[in-house]
Design a protein around this motif. Structure first.
Motif, PDB file in Angstrom:
ATOM      1  N   ASP A  93      32.003  32.884  42.823  1.00 24.57           N
ATOM      2  CA  ASP A  93      31.762  33.356  44.004  1.00 24.57           C
ATOM      3  C   ASP A  93      32.959  33.675  44.592  1.00 24.57           C
ATOM      4  O   ASP A  93      33.189  33.977  46.394  1.00 24.57           O
ATOM      5  N   CYS A  94      34.083  34.494  43.793  1.00 30.03           N
ATOM      6  CA  CYS A  94      34.910  34.756  43.978  1.00 30.03           C
ATOM      7  C   CYS A  94      35.118  36.114  44.179  1.00 30.03           C
ATOM      8  O   CYS A  94      34.447  36.828  43.384  1.00 30.03           O
ATOM      9  N   GLN A  95      36.078  37.059  44.396  1.00 28.45           N
ATOM     10  CA  GLN A  95      36.120  38.355  44.587  1.00 28.45           C
ATOM     11  C   GLN A  95      37.930  38.568  43.754  1.00 28.45           C
ATOM     12  O   GLN A  95      38.523  37.554  44.484  1.00 28.45           O
ATOM     13  N   PHE A  96      38.272  38.934  42.834  1.00 34.38           N
ATOM     14  CA  PHE A  96      39.961  39.388  43.018  1.00 34.38           C
ATOM     15  C   PHE A  96      39.598  40.946  43.089  1.00 34.38           C
ATOM     16  O   PHE A  96      38.938  41.810  42.365  1.00 34.38           O
ATOM     17  N   MET A  97      40.920  41.324  44.334  1.00 31.18           N
ATOM     18  CA  MET A  97      40.761  43.183  44.489  1.00 31.18           C
ATOM     19  C   MET A  97      42.450  43.374  43.933  1.00 31.18           C
ATOM     20  O   MET A  97      42.706  42.608  44.724  1.00 31.18           O
ATOM     21  N   GLY A  98      42.552  44.067  43.314  1.00 36.53           N
ATOM     22  CA  GLY A  98      43.589  44.782  42.969  1.00 36.53           C
ATOM     23  C   GLY A  98      44.345  44.527  42.372  1.00 36.53           C
ATOM     24  O   GLY A  98      45.691  44.551  42.465  1.00 36.53           O
ATOM     25  N   CYS A  99      44.411  43.145  41.342  1.00 41.94           N
ATOM     26  CA  CYS A  99      44.888  41.967  40.510  1.00 41.94           C
ATOM     27  C   CYS A  99      45.545  42.741  38.865  1.00 41.94           C
ATOM     28  O   CYS A  99      44.697  43.002  38.167  1.00 41.94           O
ATOM     29  N   ASN A 100      46.775  42.274  38.625  1.00 32.69           N
ATOM     30  CA  ASN A 100      47.583  42.406  37.261  1.00 32.69           C
ATOM     31  C   ASN A 100      46.310  41.187  37.238  1.00 32.69           C
ATOM     32  O   ASN A 100      47.305  40.278  36.968  1.00 32.69           O
ATOM     33  N   LEU A 101      45.651  40.890  36.104  1.00 36.17           N
ATOM     34  CA  LEU A 101      44.701  39.775  35.324  1.00 36.17           C
ATOM     35  C   LEU A 101      45.483  39.647  33.832  1.00 36.17           C
ATOM     36  O   LEU A 101      44.966  39.219  33.007  1.00 36.17           O
ATOM     37  N   ALA A 102      46.487  41.529  33.606  1.00 35.56           N
ATOM     38  CA  ALA A 102      46.236  41.951  31.889  1.00 35.56           C
ATOM     39  C   ALA A 102      46.593  40.092  30.240  1.00 35.56           C
ATOM     40  O   ALA A 102      47.725  39.663  31.378  1.00 35.56           O
ATOM     41  N   MET A 103      45.949  40.394  29.843  1.00 33.90           N
ATOM     42  CA  MET A 103      45.954  38.978  28.631  1.00 33.90           C
ATOM     43  C   MET A 103      46.163  37.669  29.639  1.00 33.90           C
ATOM     44  O   MET A 103      46.860  36.387  29.104  1.00 33.90           O
ATOM     45  N   LEU A 104      45.404  37.644  30.723  1.00 34.10           N
ATOM     46  CA  LEU A 104      45.270  36.439  31.066  1.00 34.10           C
ATOM     47  C   LEU A 104      44.460  35.354  30.400  1.00 34.10           C
ATOM     48  O   LEU A 104      43.754  35.362  29.487  1.00 34.10           O
TER      49      LEU A 104
END
Length: 190
Positions: free
Chosen positions: A48-59
């Motif tokens: 139940d999490c939210q990621f907003m406006g994040c850079n998760l490239a190549m995670l």
């Protein structure tokens, strides 16, 4: 983020590229404007999490659990979601850049991809029954032995889906995206 369990927390503007955050649990957490690009989030649990406006490239998400996780306006290029735990895998993407991601063999019925770029993304052998591709760019996306029954691609564009290689019964396409698809496959045109 050193604690092992995080509940109802907001992480704002955490800049942590190329680092490992492993073996943690996040429940009802919000990640806003964070940079975890090229990081390693293996063996974490996100519920139940939210990621907003994040850079998760190549995670890296090897053996991580994503249960009811929403991504909004995030950069998720090159992430291999097929390495996540299959159990409870439920995600939603809105306004995201998901180019070159992989959902190989991923079971994700009813998943929503809204205003999202999915260029060259792999959906091979994925289960996308009743998935919604709303205003999504699927240029170069790979659909092979993919289950798209009742999926909605009415506003999706730039896709090539071979009805001989995929299950598309009762999938919805616009007349503009029909090239190569035939009515005998029970496709609803709207």
């Amino acid at each position: 983020m050193e604690a092992l369990i995080h509940q109802d927390k907001t992480f704002d503007k955490v800049i942590y590229p190329g680092k490992a955050i492993r073996n943690r649990e996040f429940e009802d957490c919000i990640f806003r404007n964070c940079d975890f690009s090229n990081g390693d989030f293996s063996q974490n649990r996100f519920t139940d999490c939210q990621f907003m406006g994040c850079n998760l490239a190549m995670l890296k998400l090897n053996r991580s659990t994503l249960s009811n996780v929403r991504f909004k306006e995030c950069k998720l290029t090159g992430i291999n979601f097929s390495e996540c735990e299959e159990f409870l895998f439920t995600v939603r993407f809105e306004g995201c850049l998901l180019d070159y991601a992989s959902f190989l063999k991923r079971k994700m019925p009813k998943t929503h991809f809204i205003n999202t770029s999915l260029k060259n993304t792999v959906f091979e052998q994925a289960i996308l029954t009743k998935a919604v591709f709303e205003n999504t760019d699927l240029a170069g996306a790979v659909f092979e032995r993919t289950q798209l029954n009742e999926a909605n691609l009415v506003t999706a564009y730039n896709y090539i889906i071979d009805p001989e290689l995929n299950t598309i019964k009762k999938a919805k396409f616009s007349q503009y995206g029909l090239s190569g698809l035939l009515a005998k496959y029970d496709i609803q045109i709207q």
